[in-house]
Structure formats: structure tokens, C-alpha cells
Design a protein around this motif. Sequence first.
Motif, PDB file in Angstrom:
ATOM      1  N   THR A 141      -7.054 -18.674  -7.662  1.00 42.21           N
ATOM      2  CA  THR A 141      -7.114 -20.128  -7.580  1.00 42.21           C
ATOM      3  C   THR A 141      -7.521 -20.616  -6.198  1.00 42.21           C
ATOM      4  O   THR A 141      -6.919 -20.239  -5.197  1.00 42.21           O
ATOM      5  N   SER A 142      -8.536 -21.477  -6.170  1.00 45.16           N
ATOM      6  CA  SER A 142      -8.967 -22.164  -4.951  1.00 45.16           C
ATOM      7  C   SER A 142      -8.252 -23.507  -4.907  1.00 45.16           C
ATOM      8  O   SER A 142      -8.250 -24.248  -5.900  1.00 45.16           O
ATOM      9  N   VAL A 143      -7.655 -23.826  -3.761  1.00 45.82           N
ATOM     10  CA  VAL A 143      -6.823 -25.023  -3.626  1.00 45.82           C
ATOM     11  C   VAL A 143      -7.503 -26.039  -2.706  1.00 45.82           C
ATOM     12  O   VAL A 143      -7.932 -25.699  -1.604  1.00 45.82           O
ATOM     13  N   TYR A 144      -7.541 -27.289  -3.191  1.00 47.94           N
ATOM     14  CA  TYR A 144      -8.116 -28.402  -2.428  1.00 47.94           C
ATOM     15  C   TYR A 144      -7.088 -29.523  -2.316  1.00 47.94           C
ATOM     16  O   TYR A 144      -6.210 -29.660  -3.169  1.00 47.94           O
ATOM     17  N   VAL A 145      -7.238 -30.332  -1.263  1.00 47.66           N
ATOM     18  CA  VAL A 145      -6.338 -31.459  -1.023  1.00 47.66           C
ATOM     19  C   VAL A 145      -7.174 -32.727  -0.895  1.00 47.66           C
ATOM     20  O   VAL A 145      -8.183 -32.745  -0.188  1.00 47.66           O
ATOM     21  N   LEU A 146      -6.722 -33.774  -1.579  1.00 43.67           N
ATOM     22  CA  LEU A 146      -7.353 -35.087  -1.490  1.00 43.67           C
ATOM     23  C   LEU A 146      -6.327 -36.051  -0.904  1.00 43.67           C
ATOM     24  O   LEU A 146      -5.264 -36.263  -1.486  1.00 43.67           O
ATOM     25  N   THR A 147      -6.646 -36.607   0.271  1.00 45.96           N
ATOM     26  CA  THR A 147      -5.745 -37.572   0.912  1.00 45.96           C
ATOM     27  C   THR A 147      -6.300 -38.994   0.858  1.00 45.96           C
ATOM     28  O   THR A 147      -5.636 -39.920   1.315  1.00 45.96           O
ATOM     29  N   ALA A 148      -7.505 -39.157   0.304  1.00 45.16           N
ATOM     30  CA  ALA A 148      -8.082 -40.495   0.175  1.00 45.16           C
ATOM     31  C   ALA A 148      -7.176 -41.334  -0.733  1.00 45.16           C
ATOM     32  O   ALA A 148      -6.581 -40.807  -1.676  1.00 45.16           O
ATOM     33  N   PRO A 149      -7.050 -42.620  -0.451  1.00 49.35           N
ATOM     34  CA  PRO A 149      -6.167 -43.461  -1.270  1.00 49.35           C
ATOM     35  C   PRO A 149      -6.618 -43.499  -2.730  1.00 49.35           C
ATOM     36  O   PRO A 149      -7.802 -43.692  -3.020  1.00 49.35           O
ATOM     37  N   VAL A 150      -5.669 -43.289  -3.623  1.00 52.39           N
ATOM     38  CA  VAL A 150      -5.927 -43.427  -5.060  1.00 52.39           C
ATOM     39  C   VAL A 150      -4.786 -44.235  -5.666  1.00 52.39           C
ATOM     40  O   VAL A 150      -3.646 -44.148  -5.215  1.00 52.39           O
ATOM     41  N   GLU A 151      -5.120 -45.021  -6.656  1.00 49.24           N
ATOM     42  CA  GLU A 151      -4.126 -45.867  -7.325  1.00 49.24           C
ATOM     43  C   GLU A 151      -4.017 -45.424  -8.782  1.00 49.24           C
ATOM     44  O   GLU A 151      -5.027 -45.286  -9.468  1.00 49.24           O
ATOM     45  N   ILE A 152      -2.799 -45.232  -9.242  1.00 45.75           N
ATOM     46  CA  ILE A 152      -2.579 -44.823 -10.630  1.00 45.75           C
ATOM     47  C   ILE A 152      -3.203 -45.827 -11.590  1.00 45.75           C
ATOM     48  O   ILE A 152      -3.813 -45.443 -12.583  1.00 45.75           O
ATOM     49  N   ARG A 153      -3.083 -47.112 -11.283  1.00 42.69           N
ATOM     50  CA  ARG A 153      -3.603 -48.141 -12.188  1.00 42.69           C
ATOM     51  C   ARG A 153      -5.116 -48.045 -12.377  1.00 42.69           C
ATOM     52  O   ARG A 153      -5.654 -48.538 -13.363  1.00 42.69           O
ATOM     53  N   ASP A 154      -5.827 -47.416 -11.435  1.00 45.34           N
ATOM     54  CA  ASP A 154      -7.281 -47.289 -11.531  1.00 45.34           C
ATOM     55  C   ASP A 154      -7.715 -46.009 -12.249  1.00 45.34           C
ATOM     56  O   ASP A 154      -8.904 -45.823 -12.499  1.00 45.34           O
ATOM     57  N   MET A 155      -6.775 -45.138 -12.566  1.00 46.58           N
ATOM     58  CA  MET A 155      -7.120 -43.857 -13.173  1.00 46.58           C
ATOM     59  C   MET A 155      -7.400 -44.009 -14.664  1.00 46.58           C
ATOM     60  O   MET A 155      -6.815 -44.860 -15.338  1.00 46.58           O
ATOM     61  N   VAL A 156      -8.283 -43.167 -15.156  1.00 48.47           N
ATOM     62  CA  VAL A 156      -8.582 -43.074 -16.584  1.00 48.47           C
ATOM     63  C   VAL A 156      -8.208 -41.655 -16.988  1.00 48.47           C
ATOM     64  O   VAL A 156      -8.893 -40.694 -16.636  1.00 48.47           O
ATOM     65  N   LEU A 157      -7.075 -41.521 -17.692  1.00 49.10           N
ATOM     66  CA  LEU A 157      -6.552 -40.204 -18.024  1.00 49.10           C
ATOM     67  C   LEU A 157      -7.235 -39.611 -19.249  1.00 49.10           C
ATOM     68  O   LEU A 157      -7.473 -40.315 -20.237  1.00 49.10           O
ATOM     69  N   GLN A 158      -7.514 -38.333 -19.191  1.00 48.92           N
ATOM     70  CA  GLN A 158      -8.070 -37.593 -20.327  1.00 48.92           C
ATOM     71  C   GLN A 158      -6.895 -37.257 -21.249  1.00 48.92           C
ATOM     72  O   GLN A 158      -6.138 -36.321 -20.996  1.00 48.92           O
ATOM     73  N   GLU A 159      -6.738 -38.022 -22.321  1.00 53.44           N
ATOM     74  CA  GLU A 159      -5.541 -37.945 -23.148  1.00 53.44           C
ATOM     75  C   GLU A 159      -5.296 -36.567 -23.750  1.00 53.44           C
ATOM     76  O   GLU A 159      -4.146 -36.188 -23.964  1.00 53.44           O
ATOM     77  N   SER A 160      -6.329 -35.794 -24.008  1.00 55.52           N
ATOM     78  CA  SER A 160      -6.140 -34.458 -24.573  1.00 55.52           C
ATOM     79  C   SER A 160      -5.530 -33.495 -23.555  1.00 55.52           C
ATOM     80  O   SER A 160      -4.985 -32.459 -23.928  1.00 55.52           O
ATOM     81  N   GLU A 161      -5.602 -33.850 -22.274  1.00 58.12           N
ATOM     82  CA  GLU A 161      -5.089 -32.999 -21.202  1.00 58.12           C
ATOM     83  C   GLU A 161      -3.833 -33.577 -20.534  1.00 58.12           C
ATOM     84  O   GLU A 161      -2.911 -32.840 -20.198  1.00 58.12           O
ATOM     85  N   VAL A 162      -3.849 -34.901 -20.306  1.00 59.21           N
ATOM     86  CA  VAL A 162      -2.847 -35.544 -19.452  1.00 59.21           C
ATOM     87  C   VAL A 162      -2.198 -36.703 -20.196  1.00 59.21           C
ATOM     88  O   VAL A 162      -2.888 -37.583 -20.704  1.00 59.21           O
ATOM     89  N   SER A 163      -0.846 -36.718 -20.233  1.00 58.24           N
ATOM     90  CA  SER A 163      -0.178 -37.837 -20.899  1.00 58.24           C
ATOM     91  C   SER A 163       0.230 -38.939 -19.922  1.00 58.24           C
ATOM     92  O   SER A 163       0.344 -40.095 -20.310  1.00 58.24           O
TER      93      SER A 163
END
Length: 191
Positions: free
Chosen positions: A123-145
Amino acid sequence: MEVLDIVNEAGLPTGKVIDRDTAHREGILHRTAHVWIVRKTPAGYDVLLQKRSMEKESFPGLYDTSSAGHIPAGDEPLESALRELAEELGVQASPEQLKTAGTFLIQYEKEFHGHLFRDNEFTSVYVLTAPVEIRDMVLQESEVSEVRWFDLEAVWEEIQRTRERFCVPRQGLQVLRDYLAQTSKHTEKQE
């Protein structure tokens, strides 16, 4: 059918490929990419975790790495990390925004849905520290609830005692903790 590169212990493709189902049935070493989304807090760091869909073949309904996925044959870890982030969470990031934190091996055997699942992943590991907001996310329902922010150290402490809520890989979380500690030390030296 998802086709993956068979890799050696250093994570380098051997020139042979295998389908995903066979890789997990037989425990053949292949590659994955994990992205941890973090935000600085007064107490340390929060980490965004995704709750796995109940239809997932492994660890359904548990909180896991922010975003993760298999690396298709011929692809590179960074491009797979960016693609998984967009597919699973709807987060568009640039290659420069993902910081390389390290690598680790995931190896276990466990039964899910009445079938033995053998995981053997570089496994290759990456880190994202850029601001993200949950309300702006579009979840892939088959993967993420759902997704939620958790205190990083609270998650670390809990997975030492129980795995009732979290299936985050211990080694992956340690890679993240080490990366953040190094980043903090480097920032302090510059100040």
C-alpha cells in the motif's frame, strides 16, 4: 473484471497480472493506494474516515481510511489515489496536493459473508491537508455510506483495544502519524 499487477515485496510489478477476486481468494500480493484526509485542530489532527457500505466484501459497516482502492494493472499509485478520491468522495485534488507519506503491507485472512478473504497488499499512502467540507462531498453509495471527522489520536487509542467501529489498518495509521509528526517537526524548525 478488475485486473491487478502482481508485485514483489518492494511493490514493483512482476510483469504478471491477476484478477481481483483471485488475488483475494489466493492471497496474491498486489497494490493499493490509500489517502488520509486530515485537518489541523488545536489539540492535534482530525482524520476523515469513511463508513464502508454494508455491501462491501470486507469489513462492511466499519469506518476505514478516508479513501482507498486497488491499483489497476499498468496504473501508478498516485493516479489511482486521485481517481479513488474523486470516485468515492467526489473530492477533486491535484497531484501536488497529495503528499507521499510512505508504504506498508496489509496481510490478513478473515471470513466475510461466508467466504475466506485473503488480503496481501503493498500500500502506497498519501495525505491530503487541503480543506475539504463533508457537505460538498458526493459519496459513492456502493462503497461509502457516510463520512465523519474523528480525532486521530482517539482513533489510534481505540484500535489498540477494540475493532468494533474501525477497520483502519494499524500500520497505515502509523504511517500517517509518523508523517504528521515529521511535518510538524519540520514546520517548527522553520519557525
